[in-house]
Design a protein around this motif. Structure first.
Motif, mmCIF file in Angstrom:
data_model
loop_
_atom_site.group_PDB
_atom_site.id
_atom_site.type_symbol
_atom_site.label_atom_id
_atom_site.label_comp_id
_atom_site.label_asym_id
_atom_site.label_seq_id
_atom_site.Cartn_x
_atom_site.Cartn_y
_atom_site.Cartn_z
ATOM 1 N N PRO A 1 34.879 26.482 37.807
ATOM 2 C CA PRO A 1 36.242 26.300 37.304
ATOM 3 C C PRO A 1 36.404 26.362 35.783
ATOM 4 N N ASP A 2 35.314 26.427 35.031
ATOM 5 C CA ASP A 2 35.418 26.452 33.572
ATOM 6 C C ASP A 2 36.154 27.708 33.125
ATOM 7 N N ILE A 3 37.305 27.544 32.458
ATOM 8 C CA ILE A 3 38.133 28.679 32.068
ATOM 9 C C ILE A 3 37.403 29.595 31.097
ATOM 10 N N ARG A 4 36.522 29.050 30.277
ATOM 11 C CA ARG A 4 35.806 29.886 29.317
ATOM 12 C C ARG A 4 34.882 30.875 30.028
ATOM 13 N N ARG A 5 34.154 30.410 31.029
ATOM 14 C CA ARG A 5 33.288 31.304 31.790
ATOM 15 C C ARG A 5 34.107 32.252 32.659
ATOM 16 N N THR A 6 35.237 31.763 33.162
ATOM 17 C CA THR A 6 36.098 32.622 33.968
ATOM 18 C C THR A 6 36.620 33.795 33.149
ATOM 19 N N LEU A 7 37.107 33.517 31.943
ATOM 20 C CA LEU A 7 37.611 34.577 31.083
ATOM 21 C C LEU A 7 36.519 35.582 30.737
ATOM 22 N N TRP A 8 35.317 35.087 30.496
ATOM 23 C CA TRP A 8 34.205 35.963 30.154
ATOM 24 C C TRP A 8 33.887 36.931 31.294
ATOM 25 N N LEU A 9 33.930 36.420 32.539
ATOM 26 C CA LEU A 9 33.621 37.279 33.680
ATOM 27 C C LEU A 9 34.780 38.207 34.034
#
Length: 326
Positions: free
Chosen positions: A267-275
């Motif tokens: 759920p971490d938005i930072r990792r989500t945006l990166w992917l």
């Protein structure tokens, strides 16, 4: 994981250059690709450089923009069903461009600006609906409100088609969405606004991660929730408006890509945006390849393929016992 997705994207990008609806098959396309720097190649070289390569680059940019916009919109509304196409953001951009074409806007830069203003209007409608009691607290009702807005805007666009037959063919593109017939020059007006959106996204990643823990936590960490939400809406408008100006309204990409990114990264938005950076282009370019091959020598609109991909995901999320935690 990110490197693996990047490798998959490279393979899909190569396939986009090799396969198409015309007479130039993979063998001739590969041979022309090997001799790209020479004057040989003839028809195959023309197809690669003037038809397939521009739509590949546009697909890469549009996919990344819609994927990141979907992730940001879901984060700011705290709704895993929030998607620019479903909530009327893309429809707002497309309707604005339709009006611009009707009124004689003949420059790509002007159309990009108009599309972004239309997307901003759609974003503000979403934000207003999310604050209404009984709608904002229910993800499904919010989607229904967005569907009503989208339906209204599409109906108005259809009325314009009937009103002005001389621009009907050009306007029809903005109702369906496609990468066919696009040129690299269509990307140039997007670069300034997409650059601003990228910079703001990097700045907003940490505040959004804090906001996911609650407003009080975000405030305690020195962030300003209202300002964060406002900037996210601006970024979404820039991304969706630019993508719509380049390829028309393409639904479900902003739903499927963040959904897959959260499944891989959590759920971490930072990792989500990166992917979302590789996943968005993977979805759009893959759908574009399929759209060329299923009904040769014709092509299906890209929006039809993305709907076929996204609809099962939407149904699966809605029918799940509980919505994924953002």
């Amino acid at each position: 994981m990110w490197l693996g997705l990047t490798g998959l994207l490279a393979a899909i990008a190569l396939s986009s250059l090799l396969y198409g609806a015309g007479d130039i098959g993979p063998a001739r396309a590969w041979q022309a690709l090997q001799h790209m720097g020479t004057a040989s190649g003839g028809e195959a070289r023309f197809v690669l450089t003037e038809l397939r390569m521009p739509r590949l680059w546009i697909g890469l940019v549009v996919g990344a923009a819609l994927g990141i916009a979907g992730a940001l919109l879901q984060a700011v509304t705290r709704n895993p069903l929030a998607e620019p196409g479903l909530l009327g953001v893309s429809a707002g951009a497309a309707f604005a461009v339709t009006l611009a074409i009707l009124w004689g806007a003949d420059t790509a830069t002007l159309r990009v600006s108009v599309a972004q203003l239309g997307a901003l209007g759609g974003c503000l409608c979403v934000l207003a609906a999310a604050r209404l009691q009984g709608i904002g607290d229910d993800p499904v009702r919010l989607i229904l409100a967005g569907a009503i807005l989208s339906g209204l805007l599409h109906s108005l666009s259809s009325l314009i088609l009937l009103y002005d037959q001389s621009t009907a063919d050009e306007i029809r593109f903005w109702v369906v969405g496609s990468l066919a017939g696009r040129q690299l020059d269509d990307l140039v007006p997007l670069f300034p606004s997409l650059g601003i959106a990228a910079l703001l996204t990097v700045m907003l990643a940490r505040p959004l991660a804090a906001l996911a823990l609650g407003e009080h936590v975000a405030i305690g960490l020195g962030h300003h929730p209202r300002l964060v939400r406002l900037l996210v809406i601006v970024v979404v408008a820039l991304l969706v408006g630019g993508a719509t100006a380049a390829a028309g309204p393409i639904a479900f990409v902003g739903l499927v890509v963040p959904f897959a990114a959260r499944a891989l990264a959590g759920p971490d938005i930072r990792r989500t945006l990166w992917l979302c950076l590789p996943l968005g282009p993977i979805v759009v370019v893959s759908a574009d390849i399929v759209s060329r091959l299923v009904v040769p020598p014709s092509e299906l609109p890209l929006g039809v393929l993305t709907a076929l991909i996204g609809a099962p995901v939407l149904i699966g999320v809605v029918r799940g016992r509980r919505l994924p935690t953002l």
